[in-house]
Design an enzyme around this catalytic site. Structure first.
Site, mmCIF file in Angstrom:
data_model
loop_
_atom_site.group_PDB
_atom_site.id
_atom_site.type_symbol
_atom_site.label_atom_id
_atom_site.label_comp_id
_atom_site.label_asym_id
_atom_site.label_seq_id
_atom_site.Cartn_x
_atom_site.Cartn_y
_atom_site.Cartn_z
ATOM 1 N N LYS A 1 -6.765 9.456 -19.363
ATOM 2 C CA LYS A 1 -6.631 8.566 -20.572
ATOM 3 C C LYS A 1 -5.842 8.834 -21.603
ATOM 4 O O LYS A 1 -5.917 10.086 -21.876
ATOM 5 C CB LYS A 1 -8.392 8.379 -20.917
ATOM 6 N N GLU B 1 -15.348 3.630 -14.113
ATOM 7 C CA GLU B 1 -14.995 4.848 -14.896
ATOM 8 C C GLU B 1 -15.926 5.770 -14.551
ATOM 9 O O GLU B 1 -17.340 5.568 -14.525
ATOM 10 C CB GLU B 1 -15.035 4.305 -16.237
ATOM 11 N N CYS C 1 -11.178 2.087 -19.314
ATOM 12 C CA CYS C 1 -12.321 1.689 -20.702
ATOM 13 C C CYS C 1 -11.354 0.712 -21.513
ATOM 14 O O CYS C 1 -10.678 -0.322 -20.915
ATOM 15 C CB CYS C 1 -13.033 2.808 -21.105
#
Length: 531
Positions: free
Chosen positions: A351, A287, A405
């Site tokens: 995301k 990430e 994540c």
């Protein structure tokens, strides 16, 4: 056992709250990285006996009658979440001069808030409390509903759900191919609390037999499923290189270090593999590995193209900027890019599920006026959330489903598209939390997503744990925490699951209904006997 139960039942006031806190703290040891699931067999019977000891005056108001049980649940939850989430404070120490003041809010405030869910669980249980197996069913029902609510209320934070205590290893994960985590949460509490039945109450033998049967089926099914042939790799097999650079978070945030951070990733990408081994088809960075806006730095794309061999692709986490229109600041996204050997961005995904206070600031206009800002997002306004999560189609064929994540802790994030993918992809940066239980807990929870979906996972983490996990939750190969390097491996194949997501949801509500009926009729019988 009866002597211990008697002493706990007679506790009151501060002593009762303190024992509840200790019981919750003990329950935490059933979670990663400890995985001592036997700890839950101690903590939940204690919780049952603490609730047994609540004997409110029937002449008091309803609120005052229920308050002792609610306080027990809250004390238990506070101990559980304090012991399991204290490491979140590490993220505030990366930029201690800015965020250290908020340490008590993260370390104490969040556990105190999450403990309200367990207070609700015990409140539900106490309203249906009886003796014998009925009270165990009531407690399981309460916790099942509380964990279900915790999975989505206030954007959701199902970290360390009770059910994970019942699945510390692949042998004990396979039930997730049949029922969802919400059902596992509920049945786990029933099994964990069952020892409180020894020598007490009506239906004790039936309750103990049911708990033993559930636990035996849980283990037996896991053993059976792991004896099946391992999922075969797709043809032709894809080779994946996982890059784990172990870069200190403070260095990643330092503008003077950005070029060096980028070059470290490139060097690991170009590192030779084992002699005679096939060159990896796919290279995966963690990430936000690219420490600048990639589209503003065409030279960086050229450098990537120089390092990649013919036919290779790079999948990397990065920050993406998007023009928001005249007079408005850009919008920023925590993203994944797919880059080919010519330095072209051929795929991207943003995301969807952002971390409150980490990647964005809730009630931003109000809280920013008080001088508050999000922790992980260094750009003004924090990150924006994407509306949809696309499948990423790779140039050489195949699809991956991106999870950035902590999106990997949400079972519901893997919708129909996730089940269509050849692999799940989880890129993360757990360096924020240091060498604490946090990264291990994150890995353990991500691991379960493979069993639920029957899909292997490619996981690349800045500081660890990076791994290839097959569709049964079995670790194929990985890099331990703080181990800098790369590992090359073949992508495993998919595995058919026993039930789909819709059916699992129905099973949860059926199980909820059964536990409610057991608790309800036990309560009625208990009330009649008292009268």
């Amino acid at each position: 056992m009866e002597r211990l139960a008697g002493k706990i039942i007679l506790l009151s006031g501060v002593s009762r709250a303190f024992v509840g806190f200790l019981a919750g703290l003990v329950a935490m040891f059933a979670q990663a990285p400890f995985g001592i699931f036997a700890a839950a067999f101690l903590s939940f019977p204690i919780l049952v006996w603490l609730i047994d000891g609540v004997a409110p005056d029937p002449n008091e108001s309803l609120v005052r009658r229920l308050l002792p049980a609610v306080s027990i649940g809250w004390s238990f939850g506070f101990g559980y979440f304090l012991g399991g989430l204290w490491w979140l404070g590490n993220a505030l120490l990366v930029e201690a001069d800015v965020f250290a003041w908020a340490l008590p809010l993260a370390v104490i405030g969040l556990p105190a808030f999450l403990a309200l869910f367990y207070a609700f669980a015990v409140l539900v249980a106490r309203c249906l409390w009886s003796d014998g197996v009925g009270r165990i069913a009531a407690l399981a029902l309460g916790f099942g509903l509380a964990e279900w609510l915790r999975s989505f209320l206030f954007t959701g934070f199902p970290w360390n759900a009770i059910g994970y205590a019942a699945i510390p290893m692949p042998l004990m994960m396979q039930s997730a191919s049949v029922v969802n985590l919400a059902t596992i949460n509920m049945l786990a509490v029933f099994v964990f609390a069952a020892p409180a039945l020894v020598g007490t109450g009506k239906g004790a033998r039936i309750g103990l037999a049911a708990a033993i049967a559930l636990f035996a089926a849980h283990i037996g099914f896991g053993y059976y499923r792991l004896t099946l042939p391992a999922p075969a790799a797709t043809e032709p097999p894809s080779t994946v290189r996982l890059v784990q650079p172990v870069i200190d978070q403070a260095k990643k945030l330092d503008d003077r270090e950005r070029a060096a951070v980028f070059e470290e990733h490139l060097a690991l990408t170009a590192a030779p593999g084992e002699e005679g081994a096939k060159r990896p088809d796919i290279v995966v960075w963690p990430e936000t590995s690219i420490p600048f806006i990639l589209t503003d730095n065409p030279d960086a794309l050229t450098r990537i193209a120089e390092v990649l061999g013919e036919g290779q692709i790079l999948i990397t986490g990065a920050v993406r900027a998007e023009d928001a229109g005249a007079g408005l600041p850009p919008r920023y996204y925590n993203s994944i890019y797919v880059i080919d050997d010519r330095g072209q961005i051929v795929g991207a995904a943003d995301k969807v599920h952002l971390v409150p206070f980490g990647e964005y600031l809730p009630f931003e206009q109000l809280l920013s006026s008080w001088g508050l800002s999000s922790v992980a997002a260094s750009m003004p306004g924090g990150f924006s959330a994407a509306r949809t999560r696309p499948l990423l189609t790779l140039p050489g064929g195949g699809t991956i489903y991106p999870l950035i994540c902590y999106e990997a802790i949400f079972a519901d994030e893997i919708d129909g598209n996730g089940h269509l993918a050849d692999a799940l992809l989880n890129v993360t940066n757990d360096a924020w939390f240091g060498d604490t239980p946090g990264p291990r807990q994150h890995f353990h929870q991500a691991q379960l997503r493979t069993v639920e979906s029957g899909t292997p996972m490619i996981r690349s983490a800045n500081s660890g744990i990076s791994a290839m996990i097959d569709a049964r939750g079995v670790l194929v190969v990985g890099l331990g925490y703080n181990y800098k390097g790369v590992v090359d491996t073949t992508l495993p194949g998919k595995m058919l699951t026993a039930t789909d997501a819709i059916t699992r949801g129905r099973i949860f509500w059926v199980a909820t209904g059964i536990l409610f009926l057991i608790a309800f009729f036990s309560r009625r019988s208990f009330s009649h006997r008292k009268n």
